[in-house]
Write an enzyme that holds these catalytic residues in place. Structure first.
Site, PDB file in Angstrom:
ATOM      1  N   GLU A  58       6.133 -10.614  -3.145  1.00 42.12           N
ATOM      2  CA  GLU A  58       6.589  -9.331  -3.667  1.00 42.12           C
ATOM      3  C   GLU A  58       8.031  -9.104  -4.437  1.00 42.12           C
ATOM      4  O   GLU A  58       7.994  -8.299  -5.329  1.00 42.12           O
ATOM      5  CB  GLU A  58       7.169  -8.385  -2.174  1.00 42.12           C
ATOM      6  CG  GLU A  58       5.481  -8.046  -1.684  1.00 42.12           C
ATOM      7  CD  GLU A  58       5.063  -6.812  -2.186  1.00 42.12           C
ATOM      8  OE1 GLU A  58       5.528  -6.300  -3.154  1.00 42.12           O
ATOM      9  OE2 GLU A  58       3.837  -6.368  -1.913  1.00 42.12           O
ATOM     10  N   GLU A  64       7.979  -7.286  -8.070  1.00 36.07           N
ATOM     11  CA  GLU A  64       8.733  -6.098  -8.197  1.00 36.07           C
ATOM     12  C   GLU A  64      10.036  -6.406  -9.060  1.00 36.07           C
ATOM     13  O   GLU A  64      10.373  -5.203  -9.625  1.00 36.07           O
ATOM     14  CB  GLU A  64       9.204  -5.698  -6.737  1.00 36.07           C
ATOM     15  CG  GLU A  64       9.530  -4.230  -6.733  1.00 36.07           C
ATOM     16  CD  GLU A  64       9.765  -3.738  -5.229  1.00 36.07           C
ATOM     17  OE1 GLU A  64       9.402  -2.580  -4.932  1.00 36.07           O
ATOM     18  OE2 GLU A  64      10.180  -4.403  -4.043  1.00 36.07           O
ATOM     19  N   ASP A  74       7.395   8.594   8.738  1.00 34.82           N
ATOM     20  CA  ASP A  74       7.890   9.739   7.948  1.00 34.82           C
ATOM     21  C   ASP A  74       6.656  10.687   8.255  1.00 34.82           C
ATOM     22  O   ASP A  74       5.391  10.309   8.407  1.00 34.82           O
ATOM     23  CB  ASP A  74       7.705   9.299   6.437  1.00 34.82           C
ATOM     24  CG  ASP A  74       7.607  10.520   5.457  1.00 34.82           C
ATOM     25  OD1 ASP A  74       8.712  11.261   5.718  1.00 34.82           O
ATOM     26  OD2 ASP A  74       6.416  10.972   4.887  1.00 34.82           O
ATOM     27  N   GLU A 126      13.480   0.762 -11.045  1.00 33.71           N
ATOM     28  CA  GLU A 126      14.540  -0.084 -11.831  1.00 33.71           C
ATOM     29  C   GLU A 126      14.830  -1.230 -10.903  1.00 33.71           C
ATOM     30  O   GLU A 126      14.439  -1.060  -9.532  1.00 33.71           O
ATOM     31  CB  GLU A 126      15.843   0.711 -12.025  1.00 33.71           C
ATOM     32  CG  GLU A 126      15.873   1.975 -12.838  1.00 33.71           C
ATOM     33  CD  GLU A 126      17.181   2.698 -12.925  1.00 33.71           C
ATOM     34  OE1 GLU A 126      18.143   1.901 -13.134  1.00 33.71           O
ATOM     35  OE2 GLU A 126      17.233   3.841 -12.254  1.00 33.71           O
TER      36      GLU A 126
END
Length: 147
Positions: A63, A67, A85, A118
């Site tokens: 990952e 990323e 959530d 970013e």
């Protein structure tokens, strides 16, 4: 993918396991600005979902490279938390159990990829000016006296 996990991670039938890696290079920590929900736009420890058959360390190494373009050697768990959530109706939109691992920087050219808007090396003095996720801020402050 199991029948308990949607391709987007939304409205799961069971919690999803995810992993992150705490990577320092000199006096900077590797952070990404998330490109997807939950926490879209916030800076956080990079990582993602663990796939079936992967160890936490394998998932973190894969990952982080996907990323950020950075190669790491993932170590032991340093911090475990969950993200639940709910939507306006109270339905669980996301439920992740996240295991952040200590990691060692091995090399690579920093380049945001995958689901990061970013990616950058952040100094402790810069944290106050960034929208950093609560778990990331707590982890860096409490366990690493960073920020």
């Amino acid at each position: 993918m199991s029948d308990q996990q949607s391709p987007t991670g939304r409205y799961p039938q069971a919690p999803c396991v995810a992993v992150g890696a705490i990577v320092f290079k000199e006096d900077h920590v590797l952070l990404v600005r998330r490109g997807k929900a939950p926490s879209r736009g916030q800076w956080a420890i990079p990582g993602g979902s663990v796939t079936l058959g992967e160890s936490l360390q394998e998932a973190a190494e894969r990952e982080i490279f996907e990323e950020t373009g950075i190669r790491i050697t993932a170590g032991k768990p340093a911090y475990i938390f969950d993200v639940v959530d709910r939507d306006d109706d109270g339905q669980i939109r996301f439920h992740y159990v996240i295991v952040d691992l200590d990691a060692t920087y091995r090399g690579g050219e920093l380049s945001p990829g995958d689901d990061a808007l970013e990616a950058r090396w952040v100094a402790a003095r810069e944290l106050a000016g960034l929208d950093v996720s609560r778990p990331t801020r707590e982890l860096l402050s409490r366990q690493y006296d960073f920020g």
